[in-house]
Design a protein around this motif. Structure first.
Motif, PDB file in Angstrom:
ATOM      1  N   GLU A  98       0.813  -1.215   0.000  1.00  0.00           N
ATOM      2  CA  GLU A  98       0.000   0.000   0.000  1.00  0.00           C
ATOM      3  C   GLU A  98       0.847   1.266   0.000  1.00  0.00           C
ATOM      4  O   GLU A  98       0.356   2.345   0.295  1.00  0.00           O
ATOM      5  N   GLN A  99       2.132   1.132  -0.347  1.00  0.00           N
ATOM      6  CA  GLN A  99       3.060   2.256  -0.496  1.00  0.00           C
ATOM      7  C   GLN A  99       3.268   3.046   0.792  1.00  0.00           C
ATOM      8  O   GLN A  99       3.514   4.246   0.759  1.00  0.00           O
ATOM      9  N   LYS A 100       3.196   2.377   1.918  1.00  0.00           N
ATOM     10  CA  LYS A 100       3.552   2.987   3.202  1.00  0.00           C
ATOM     11  C   LYS A 100       5.032   2.673   3.421  1.00  0.00           C
ATOM     12  O   LYS A 100       5.409   1.901   4.286  1.00  0.00           O
ATOM     13  N   ARG A 101       5.851   3.288   2.584  1.00  0.00           N
ATOM     14  CA  ARG A 101       7.269   2.925   2.475  1.00  0.00           C
ATOM     15  C   ARG A 101       8.038   3.063   3.781  1.00  0.00           C
ATOM     16  O   ARG A 101       8.800   2.177   4.146  1.00  0.00           O
ATOM     17  N   GLU A 102       7.852   4.165   4.497  1.00  0.00           N
ATOM     18  CA  GLU A 102       8.592   4.344   5.746  1.00  0.00           C
ATOM     19  C   GLU A 102       8.189   3.304   6.777  1.00  0.00           C
ATOM     20  O   GLU A 102       9.043   2.743   7.474  1.00  0.00           O
ATOM     21  N   ALA A 103       6.894   3.031   6.869  1.00  0.00           N
ATOM     22  CA  ALA A 103       6.431   2.004   7.807  1.00  0.00           C
ATOM     23  C   ALA A 103       6.964   0.636   7.407  1.00  0.00           C
ATOM     24  O   ALA A 103       7.412  -0.140   8.258  1.00  0.00           O
ATOM     25  N   ALA A 104       6.941   0.343   6.112  1.00  0.00           N
ATOM     26  CA  ALA A 104       7.431  -0.956   5.640  1.00  0.00           C
ATOM     27  C   ALA A 104       8.926  -1.102   5.907  1.00  0.00           C
ATOM     28  O   ALA A 104       9.384  -2.165   6.347  1.00  0.00           O
ATOM     29  N   LEU A 105       9.697  -0.051   5.667  1.00  0.00           N
ATOM     30  CA  LEU A 105      11.137  -0.112   5.932  1.00  0.00           C
ATOM     31  C   LEU A 105      11.416  -0.283   7.422  1.00  0.00           C
ATOM     32  O   LEU A 105      12.316  -1.034   7.805  1.00  0.00           O
ATOM     33  N   ALA A 106      10.651   0.403   8.255  1.00  0.00           N
ATOM     34  CA  ALA A 106      10.824   0.258   9.706  1.00  0.00           C
ATOM     35  C   ALA A 106      10.505  -1.173  10.138  1.00  0.00           C
ATOM     36  O   ALA A 106      11.250  -1.774  10.930  1.00  0.00           O
ATOM     37  N   GLN A 107       9.420  -1.733   9.623  1.00  0.00           N
ATOM     38  CA  GLN A 107       9.056  -3.109   9.964  1.00  0.00           C
ATOM     39  C   GLN A 107      10.094  -4.085   9.435  1.00  0.00           C
ATOM     40  O   GLN A 107      10.441  -5.064  10.114  1.00  0.00           O
ATOM     41  N   ALA A 108      10.601  -3.838   8.237  1.00  0.00           N
ATOM     42  CA  ALA A 108      11.612  -4.720   7.652  1.00  0.00           C
ATOM     43  C   ALA A 108      12.878  -4.731   8.485  1.00  0.00           C
ATOM     44  O   ALA A 108      13.572  -5.748   8.565  1.00  0.00           O
ATOM     45  N   GLY A 109      13.191  -3.609   9.125  1.00  0.00           N
ATOM     46  CA  GLY A 109      14.367  -3.534   9.982  1.00  0.00           C
ATOM     47  C   GLY A 109      14.328  -4.501  11.145  1.00  0.00           C
ATOM     48  O   GLY A 109      15.370  -4.907  11.662  1.00  0.00           O
ATOM     49  N   PHE A 110      13.128  -4.885  11.558  1.00  0.00           N
ATOM     50  CA  PHE A 110      12.983  -5.873  12.632  1.00  0.00           C
ATOM     51  C   PHE A 110      13.042  -7.305  12.096  1.00  0.00           C
ATOM     52  O   PHE A 110      13.145  -8.245  12.864  1.00  0.00           O
ATOM     53  N   LEU A 111      12.947  -7.446  10.781  1.00  0.00           N
ATOM     54  CA  LEU A 111      12.904  -8.775  10.176  1.00  0.00           C
ATOM     55  C   LEU A 111      14.246  -9.225   9.611  1.00  0.00           C
ATOM     56  O   LEU A 111      14.606 -10.395   9.733  1.00  0.00           O
ATOM     57  N   VAL A 112      14.967  -8.294   8.954  1.00  0.00           N
ATOM     58  CA  VAL A 112      16.193  -8.676   8.247  1.00  0.00           C
ATOM     59  C   VAL A 112      17.311  -7.669   8.506  1.00  0.00           C
ATOM     60  O   VAL A 112      17.065  -6.547   8.963  1.00  0.00           O
ATOM     61  N   SER A 113      18.528  -8.061   8.150  1.00  0.00           N
ATOM     62  CA  SER A 113      19.679  -7.173   8.262  1.00  0.00           C
ATOM     63  C   SER A 113      19.551  -6.046   7.240  1.00  0.00           C
ATOM     64  O   SER A 113      18.825  -6.172   6.248  1.00  0.00           O
ATOM     65  N   PRO A 114      20.270  -4.938   7.452  1.00  0.00           N
ATOM     66  CA  PRO A 114      20.145  -3.778   6.555  1.00  0.00           C
ATOM     67  C   PRO A 114      20.403  -4.070   5.078  1.00  0.00           C
ATOM     68  O   PRO A 114      19.794  -3.443   4.217  1.00  0.00           O
ATOM     69  N   ALA A 115      21.257  -5.025   4.782  1.00  0.00           N
ATOM     70  CA  ALA A 115      21.561  -5.340   3.378  1.00  0.00           C
ATOM     71  C   ALA A 115      20.341  -5.827   2.613  1.00  0.00           C
ATOM     72  O   ALA A 115      20.291  -5.698   1.385  1.00  0.00           O
ATOM     73  N   ALA A 116      19.363  -6.362   3.292  1.00  0.00           N
ATOM     74  CA  ALA A 116      18.192  -6.934   2.627  1.00  0.00           C
ATOM     75  C   ALA A 116      16.939  -6.077   2.739  1.00  0.00           C
ATOM     76  O   ALA A 116      15.877  -6.488   2.268  1.00  0.00           O
ATOM     77  N   LEU A 117      17.034  -4.901   3.333  1.00  0.00           N
ATOM     78  CA  LEU A 117      15.835  -4.080   3.549  1.00  0.00           C
ATOM     79  C   LEU A 117      15.088  -3.767   2.257  1.00  0.00           C
ATOM     80  O   LEU A 117      13.900  -4.078   2.131  1.00  0.00           O
ATOM     81  N   LEU A 118      15.763  -3.129   1.320  1.00  0.00           N
ATOM     82  CA  LEU A 118      15.087  -2.724   0.081  1.00  0.00           C
ATOM     83  C   LEU A 118      14.631  -3.910  -0.765  1.00  0.00           C
ATOM     84  O   LEU A 118      13.494  -3.904  -1.256  1.00  0.00           O
ATOM     85  N   PRO A 119      15.460  -4.942  -0.951  1.00  0.00           N
ATOM     86  CA  PRO A 119      14.962  -6.094  -1.704  1.00  0.00           C
ATOM     87  C   PRO A 119      13.750  -6.754  -1.049  1.00  0.00           C
ATOM     88  O   PRO A 119      12.837  -7.205  -1.734  1.00  0.00           O
ATOM     89  N   LEU A 120      13.727  -6.779   0.290  1.00  0.00           N
ATOM     90  CA  LEU A 120      12.584  -7.384   0.988  1.00  0.00           C
ATOM     91  C   LEU A 120      11.319  -6.563   0.781  1.00  0.00           C
ATOM     92  O   LEU A 120      10.251  -7.123   0.507  1.00  0.00           O
ATOM     93  N   VAL A 121      11.429  -5.249   0.885  1.00  0.00           N
ATOM     94  CA  VAL A 121      10.256  -4.384   0.670  1.00  0.00           C
ATOM     95  C   VAL A 121       9.749  -4.528  -0.761  1.00  0.00           C
ATOM     96  O   VAL A 121       8.537  -4.629  -0.994  1.00  0.00           O
ATOM     97  N   CYS A 122      10.653  -4.583  -1.708  1.00  0.00           N
ATOM     98  CA  CYS A 122      10.276  -4.737  -3.116  1.00  0.00           C
ATOM     99  C   CYS A 122       9.567  -6.072  -3.356  1.00  0.00           C
ATOM    100  O   CYS A 122       8.504  -6.126  -3.985  1.00  0.00           O
ATOM    101  N   ALA A 123      10.138  -7.158  -2.847  1.00  0.00           N
ATOM    102  CA  ALA A 123       9.523  -8.483  -3.014  1.00  0.00           C
ATOM    103  C   ALA A 123       8.163  -8.533  -2.336  1.00  0.00           C
ATOM    104  O   ALA A 123       7.198  -9.080  -2.887  1.00  0.00           O
ATOM    105  N   ALA A 124       8.063  -7.943  -1.143  1.00  0.00           N
ATOM    106  CA  ALA A 124       6.788  -7.948  -0.416  1.00  0.00           C
ATOM    107  C   ALA A 124       5.712  -7.185  -1.171  1.00  0.00           C
ATOM    108  O   ALA A 124       4.554  -7.625  -1.219  1.00  0.00           O
ATOM    109  N   SER A 125       6.079  -6.073  -1.782  1.00  0.00           N
ATOM    110  CA  SER A 125       5.065  -5.307  -2.520  1.00  0.00           C
ATOM    111  C   SER A 125       4.612  -6.059  -3.765  1.00  0.00           C
ATOM    112  O   SER A 125       3.432  -6.047  -4.116  1.00  0.00           O
ATOM    113  N   ARG A 126       5.549  -6.739  -4.441  1.00  0.00           N
ATOM    114  CA  ARG A 126       5.165  -7.541  -5.616  1.00  0.00           C
ATOM    115  C   ARG A 126       4.340  -8.754  -5.215  1.00  0.00           C
ATOM    116  O   ARG A 126       3.475  -9.205  -5.974  1.00  0.00           O
ATOM    117  N   PHE A 127       4.572  -9.292  -4.038  1.00  0.00           N
ATOM    118  CA  PHE A 127       3.795 -10.417  -3.519  1.00  0.00           C
ATOM    119  C   PHE A 127       2.404  -9.965  -3.084  1.00  0.00           C
ATOM    120  O   PHE A 127       1.397 -10.609  -3.370  1.00  0.00           O
TER     121      PHE A 127
END
Length: 150
Positions: A98-127
């Motif tokens: 839903e393009q809540k990018r800052e919220a998604a990046l913050a949540q991703a920070g609790f899930l994965v290391s910083p190297a995977a933040l953007l790829p994870l957000v991208c994959a999640a949005s496509r999923f």
């Protein structure tokens, strides 16, 4: 001391979020269960969208496994309620979609290391996008069935 995991009620999640949890649980199953999921997705969104959705889902899972801070608690399919990890993933996927990018990046920070933040957000949005579209089409057709987790 005995520790009991905390479970949330299924009613606390929206239909697309429940679909995310359903897919997380189904992917722990055997090949037959995954084939059932594939057939269900093809029936509800078409083969091309189902393929794209599952490819993004598998990419997201791969990133969670490779770069995750911890192993996620994904409950068996026949369990009532939702684990905190399942709810967190479901809400993260919808925030990314839903393009809540800052919220998604913050949540991703609790899930994965910083190297995977953007790829994870991208994959999640496509999923999540095909799942959100699936829910919108169901609402337009006035289908009120909620996805079942078991």
């Amino acid at each position: 001391m005995h520790h009991t995991p905390i479970r949330l009620s299924e009613s606390e999640l929206r239909r697309p979020e429940l679909r995310v949890v359903f897919l997380l649980r189904a992917w722990q199953g055997d090949v037959e269960t995954q084939a059932d999921v594939w057939n269900d997705l093809c029936r509800s969104m078409g083969q091309a969208r189902a393929r794209a959705c599952l490819q993004a889902f598998e990419q997201m899972l791969g990133l969670l496994v490779k770069h995750g801070w911890q192993t996620l608690t994904v409950l068996p399919r026949d369990t009532d309620g939702v684990s905190a990890d399942e709810a967190a993933i479901a809400r993260f996927v919808m925030a990314a979609t839903e393009q809540k990018r800052e919220a998604a990046l913050a949540q991703a920070g609790f899930l994965v290391s910083p190297a995977a933040l953007l790829p994870l957000v991208c994959a999640a949005s496509r999923f999540g996008l095909p799942l959100l579209c699936e829910d919108c089409r169901a609402r337009v057709r006035s289908e009120v069935v909620r996805p079942r987790l078991n």
